[in-house]
Design a protein around this motif. Structure first.
Motif, PDB file in Angstrom:
ATOM      1  N   ILE A 268       0.922  -1.224  -0.023  1.00 20.73           N
ATOM      2  CA  ILE A 268       0.037  -0.045  -0.085  1.00 20.73           C
ATOM      3  C   ILE A 268       0.728   1.268  -0.166  1.00 20.73           C
ATOM      4  CG2 ILE A 268      -1.762   1.210   1.307  1.00 20.73           C
ATOM      5  CD1 ILE A 268      -2.700  -1.309   2.559  1.00 20.73           C
ATOM      6  N   LEU A 269       0.699   2.196  -0.923  1.00 27.54           N
ATOM      7  CA  LEU A 269       1.441   3.435  -0.938  1.00 27.54           C
ATOM      8  C   LEU A 269       0.463   4.511  -0.553  1.00 27.54           C
ATOM      9  CD1 LEU A 269       3.556   2.978  -4.277  1.00 27.54           C
ATOM     10  CD2 LEU A 269       4.436   2.774  -1.685  1.00 27.54           C
ATOM     11  N   ALA A 270       0.701   5.613   0.321  1.00 30.56           N
ATOM     12  CA  ALA A 270      -0.156   6.410   0.720  1.00 30.56           C
ATOM     13  C   ALA A 270       0.582   7.642   0.655  1.00 30.56           C
ATOM     14  CB  ALA A 270      -0.384   6.058   2.356  1.00 30.56           C
ATOM     15  N   LYS A 271      -0.456   8.808   0.179  1.00 31.43           N
ATOM     16  CA  LYS A 271       0.035   9.998  -0.125  1.00 31.43           C
ATOM     17  C   LYS A 271      -0.766  10.838   0.915  1.00 31.43           C
ATOM     18  CE  LYS A 271       1.128  13.661  -3.294  1.00 31.43           C
ATOM     19  NZ  LYS A 271       2.506  14.059  -2.860  1.00 31.43           N
ATOM     20  N   PHE A 272      -0.057  11.609   1.826  1.00 30.62           N
ATOM     21  CA  PHE A 272      -0.914  12.491   2.844  1.00 30.62           C
ATOM     22  C   PHE A 272      -0.719  14.076   2.584  1.00 30.62           C
ATOM     23  CE2 PHE A 272      -0.036   8.759   6.092  1.00 30.62           C
ATOM     24  CZ  PHE A 272      -1.127   8.009   5.468  1.00 30.62           C
ATOM     25  N   ARG A 312       8.313   5.352   6.240  1.00 31.55           N
ATOM     26  CA  ARG A 312       7.748   6.676   5.366  1.00 31.55           C
ATOM     27  C   ARG A 312       8.831   6.896   4.790  1.00 31.55           C
ATOM     28  NH1 ARG A 312       9.163  12.601   8.449  1.00 31.55           N
ATOM     29  NH2 ARG A 312       7.967  13.779   6.886  1.00 31.55           N
ATOM     30  N   ILE A 313       8.591   7.051   3.406  1.00 30.81           N
ATOM     31  CA  ILE A 313       9.392   7.167   2.137  1.00 30.81           C
ATOM     32  C   ILE A 313       9.669   8.532   1.715  1.00 30.81           C
ATOM     33  CG2 ILE A 313       8.806   4.827   1.649  1.00 30.81           C
ATOM     34  CD1 ILE A 313       7.094   5.516  -0.459  1.00 30.81           C
ATOM     35  N   ALA A 314       8.885   9.415   2.060  1.00 31.97           N
ATOM     36  CA  ALA A 314       9.227  10.736   1.753  1.00 31.97           C
ATOM     37  C   ALA A 314       8.371  11.650   2.794  1.00 31.97           C
ATOM     38  CB  ALA A 314       8.754  11.033   0.428  1.00 31.97           C
ATOM     39  N   ASN A 315       8.456  13.114   2.664  1.00 36.43           N
ATOM     40  CA  ASN A 315       7.510  14.076   3.516  1.00 36.43           C
ATOM     41  C   ASN A 315       6.173  13.698   3.818  1.00 36.43           C
ATOM     42  OD1 ASN A 315      10.016  15.793   4.068  1.00 36.43           O
ATOM     43  ND2 ASN A 315       9.567  17.265   2.508  1.00 36.43           N
ATOM     44  N   THR A 316       5.328  13.537   2.708  1.00 35.83           N
ATOM     45  CA  THR A 316       4.030  13.111   2.892  1.00 35.83           C
ATOM     46  C   THR A 316       3.775  11.781   2.378  1.00 35.83           C
ATOM     47  OG1 THR A 316       3.465  13.940   0.875  1.00 35.83           O
ATOM     48  CG2 THR A 316       3.416  15.512   2.671  1.00 35.83           C
ATOM     49  N   GLU A 317       4.566  10.896   2.180  1.00 37.93           N
ATOM     50  CA  GLU A 317       4.325   9.594   1.731  1.00 37.93           C
ATOM     51  C   GLU A 317       4.929   8.543   2.560  1.00 37.93           C
ATOM     52  OE1 GLU A 317       5.947   9.173  -2.132  1.00 37.93           O
ATOM     53  OE2 GLU A 317       5.409  11.390  -2.893  1.00 37.93           O
ATOM     54  N   PHE A 318       3.938   7.712   2.811  1.00 35.35           N
ATOM     55  CA  PHE A 318       4.154   6.361   3.589  1.00 35.35           C
ATOM     56  C   PHE A 318       3.885   4.929   2.698  1.00 35.35           C
ATOM     57  CE2 PHE A 318       3.510   9.788   6.440  1.00 35.35           C
ATOM     58  CZ  PHE A 318       4.099   9.186   7.725  1.00 35.35           C
ATOM     59  N   LYS A 355      -7.744  14.974   1.097  1.00 34.21           N
ATOM     60  CA  LYS A 355      -6.346  15.432   1.127  1.00 34.21           C
ATOM     61  C   LYS A 355      -5.524  14.073   1.578  1.00 34.21           C
ATOM     62  CE  LYS A 355      -6.372  19.733  -0.031  1.00 34.21           C
ATOM     63  NZ  LYS A 355      -5.882  20.579   1.019  1.00 34.21           N
ATOM     64  N   PHE A 356      -5.960  12.868   1.289  1.00 36.16           N
ATOM     65  CA  PHE A 356      -5.103  11.754   1.338  1.00 36.16           C
ATOM     66  C   PHE A 356      -5.580  10.731   0.335  1.00 36.16           C
ATOM     67  CE2 PHE A 356      -8.429  10.126   4.366  1.00 36.16           C
ATOM     68  CZ  PHE A 356      -8.349   9.020   4.109  1.00 36.16           C
ATOM     69  N   SER A 357      -4.844   9.680  -0.133  1.00 32.72           N
ATOM     70  CA  SER A 357      -5.122   8.643  -1.180  1.00 32.72           C
ATOM     71  C   SER A 357      -4.262   7.680  -0.851  1.00 32.72           C
ATOM     72  CB  SER A 357      -4.888   9.123  -2.476  1.00 32.72           C
ATOM     73  OG  SER A 357      -5.738  10.185  -2.896  1.00 32.72           O
ATOM     74  N   LEU A 358      -4.832   6.275  -0.994  1.00 32.87           N
ATOM     75  CA  LEU A 358      -4.075   5.192  -0.765  1.00 32.87           C
ATOM     76  C   LEU A 358      -3.978   4.295  -2.136  1.00 32.87           C
ATOM     77  CD1 LEU A 358      -5.483   4.288   2.590  1.00 32.87           C
ATOM     78  CD2 LEU A 358      -3.319   5.139   2.122  1.00 32.87           C
ATOM     79  N   GLY A 359      -2.949   3.737  -2.591  1.00 38.26           N
ATOM     80  CA  GLY A 359      -2.874   2.767  -3.839  1.00 38.26           C
ATOM     81  C   GLY A 359      -2.309   1.444  -3.290  1.00 38.26           C
TER      82      GLY A 359
END
Length: 640
Positions: A268-272, A312-318, A355-359
């Motif tokens: 699961i990739l997440a962008k917050f 946590r792979i980036a500032n707003t990505e998990f 303001k968040f999405s999950l793939g």
């Protein structure tokens, strides 16, 4: 000979010498005393008997003279009395045989008392009437001497026995610190650092104990320092400093490991994007605080649903790598994750479900790390494009069998020993020598060869690991596979086996009956050691007692401490394949070197895994590893 036995023998010998000396002294003193007593008695008897016989001999009253001698002779104190009449030369002899009761014959044979006799002439004025000779009987002397010596030996023997027990007790008390020192030194030699030894009362031993305690403490501190160094390197290289979650580098290595091993699950990739709003309102400090709270909640609640890695792979990505999860578990994981995110969004004053999405993507056969990441990223982009909370790309991989069919077919193949074996060589780092072979198995199902990568996920899913290991070991023994090579053979144990008490009992009997137990190497995954250390330790004791050896697989994969190495003391460890992956990024040698230093400090052999070619192997030659394995030497079929 132990120090206790040497001191005990010395004191025993000295005490025995003293006792023998006392016995000898008592013997000679008693003998001399009895000889003097016998001589004195003989003199007294001779004088008194001579005076009593004189008037009767003068008158020639032979009957009265004999009566007087008989009275004295029948007392038994004299062996022989001889009376010679000088007037006519007549000789009269009274004689007792030498029969001594209550005295051993060997003492009589020593002839301790010589012949003691006394002769005198009976006179009347100047006229000599007769000669009288009396010989003492030694019986009384022997009896008295034997009684005295018997009493002396009994008393000294009793004192000797009591002294021995007191001596052993005191020596045990005095030498106990030395025994503790020996145990501590032995444990230090095995790289085991226990509690300090209590200080003894003996001044000399107290100094030794203080020195040993100091040495043990320093060695323990060295290991702790090396362990901390590894932990700090992992934290510096593989941990995100804000969230305290693994970073992108660690996630990439774990994805690579996971796809190279049997498994099932998803990513699961997440962008917050709502975190950017928090940053705009409260600055980076406010954003970082919310990231810490969110991360802590995810770590506390999500692992209970499915095993995996949260990064946590980036500032707003998990990213959420689910390494053991079926489709319904991924759905439950996703729902719980969405609930946690919405609750934190609401607490931060933002609108829920915005303001968040999950793939989401799921693992399929023969998938590469880039394929999995690309598929999850496509799902994330699709969710962003459509403005949805989540999007799931379902590869719709056709399932060969459903769960119950897999159970039936696996149990049938395992119970009927439909195994086909391969092994891969593990070579020495500084030579071409093969130091061990790792055994792999495949199963024949429906007349088709099924690899471990295909059936092992269902073995774990259906909890058939213990059954698989039992049947696999029995088949190895029946087919005499280990006898086909001179090198030790490594056998991987499943998580199920390590957690089953019944398997430990079965393995005890199996190893007792096996002809090749001393050539077997049993490998345990690091994750099992961390999660179920006590069970693994009990199984380790069983394996060691049979002469087999223990290895740790995937060492260094987990983020925890390496103190289990010091407690378990395995014979060797196999570094996780992620270190070879880090090496490709030119970031692996430092962590790898630190981990190898920990193992070398504990006298544990180190094997580097995941080596693909000679060029990659060359990068690890400067490290003090003992061996390597990987695709550089492909598995070989075992021909019987």
């Amino acid at each position: 000979m132990t120090l206790f036995r040497q001191i005990n023998s010395l004191l025993f010998g000295l005490f025995l010498l003293v006792m023998i000396s006392l016995v000898y002294f008592q013997f000679t003193q008693s003998r001399d005393f009895m000889s003097q007593q016998m001589q004195s008695d003989l003199n007294n008897t001779m004088t008194s008997l001579g005076l009593m016989l004189q008037p009767h001999i003068e008158t020639g009253d032979m009957v009265s003279a004999e009566t007087l001698i008989n009275v004295i002779f029948e007392g038994g104190f004299y062996r022989k009395v001889t009376l010679t009449w000088l007037a006519d030369g007549k000789e009269q002899v009274w004689e007792n045989p030498v029969v001594i009761e209550g005295v051993p014959q060997w003492l009589i044979d020593l002839e301790v008392f010589g012949v003691q006799k006394k002769q005198s002439v009976i006179t009347s004025g100047w006229m000599q009437l007769a000669t009288l000779e009396i010989e003492a009987h030694p019986g009384l002397g022997y009896q008295q001497l034997w009684r005295i010596m018997n009493d002396t030996i009994m008393i000294l023997s009793l004192l000797f026995i009591i002294s021995i027990f007191v001596l052993r007790y005191r020596l045990n008390r005095i030498l106990k610190p030395l025994h503790n020192i020996a145990l501590q030194a032995k444990e230090m030699g095995q790289r085991k650092f226990g509690q300090d030894i209590a200080l003894p009362e003996t001044t000399e031993l107290k100094d030794v104990v203080i020195a040993i305690n100091s040495m043990s403490g320093q060695l323990k501190q060295v290991f702790v320092t090396l362990d901390q160094e590894v932990s700090e390197l992992k934290e510096d290289k593989l941990i995100d400093q804000v969230s305290q979650l693994p970073n992108r580098q660690y996630l990439s290595a774990q994805i690579n490991n996971w796809l190279n091993e049997p498994g099932f699950g998803g990513l699961i990739l997440a962008k917050f994007d709502w975190l950017e709003d928090i940053h705009s309102k409260y600055g980076y400090q406010g954003r970082d605080q919310i990231i810490k709270v969110l991360s802590a909640r995810m770590v506390a609640e999500l692992p209970g649903i499915a095993e995996g890695v949260i990064a946590r792979i980036a500032n707003t990505e998990f990213a959420f790598l689910l390494t053991k999860a079926e489709h319904h578990q991924i759905q439950s994981y996703l729902q719980t994750l969405i609930r946690i995110i919405n609750q934190e969004i609401s607490k931060a004053g933002c609108n829920a479900n915005t303001k968040f999405s999950l793939g989401v993507s799921q693992r399929i056969d023969n998938m590469q790390p880039s394929d999995l990441l690309s598929q999850s990223d496509n799902a994330l982009q699709q969710a962003l494009k459509e403005g949805k909370v989540s999007h799931w790309i379902d590869a719709q991989q056709p399932q060969k069998y459903n769960r119950e069919q897999w159970r039936t077919k696996l149990e049938n193949a395992i119970n009927n020993n439909h195994f086909m074996f391969q092994w891969q060589t593990v070579s020495a780092m500084r030579s071409e020598e093969i130091i061990q072979r790792e055994l792999y198995c495949r199963l024949s199902i429906d007349d088709k060869v099924v690899s471990a990568a295909e059936f092992m996920p269902f073995i774990e899913l259906l909890s058939l690991g213990g059954q698989l290991d039992r049947c696999l070991l029995e088949t190895i023994e029946q087919q005499n596979i280990i006898a086909l090579t001179k090198q030790p053979v490594a056998i991987n144990l499943t998580h199920d086996s390590l957690q089953e008490p019944e398997f430990a009992q079965w393995l005890t009997k199996f190893l007792q009956q096996s002809k090749h137990s001393q050539q077997m190497l049993f490998e345990m995954p690091e994750s099992a050691l961390i999660s179920s250390f006590e069970q693994c330790q009990k199984l380790t004791e069983i394996i060691r007692s049979a002469g087999a050896k223990i290895g740790v697989d995937q060492c260094g994969r987990q983020m925890g401490s390496l103190d289990y190495l010091q407690k378990l003391q395995p014979h060797y460890i196999k570094l996780d394949q992620s270190f070879a992956f880090y090496e490709k990024l030119n970031q692996g040698n430092e962590m790898c070197r630190a981990l190898i230093n920990v193992a070398n400090g504990l006298n544990i052999d180190v094997i580097i895994t995941g080596i693909e070619n000679a060029e990659q192997l060359q990068h690890f030659t400067s490290l003090r590893a003992d061996g390597y394995q990987g695709y550089i030497s492909a598995p070989e079929d075992i021909s019987q």
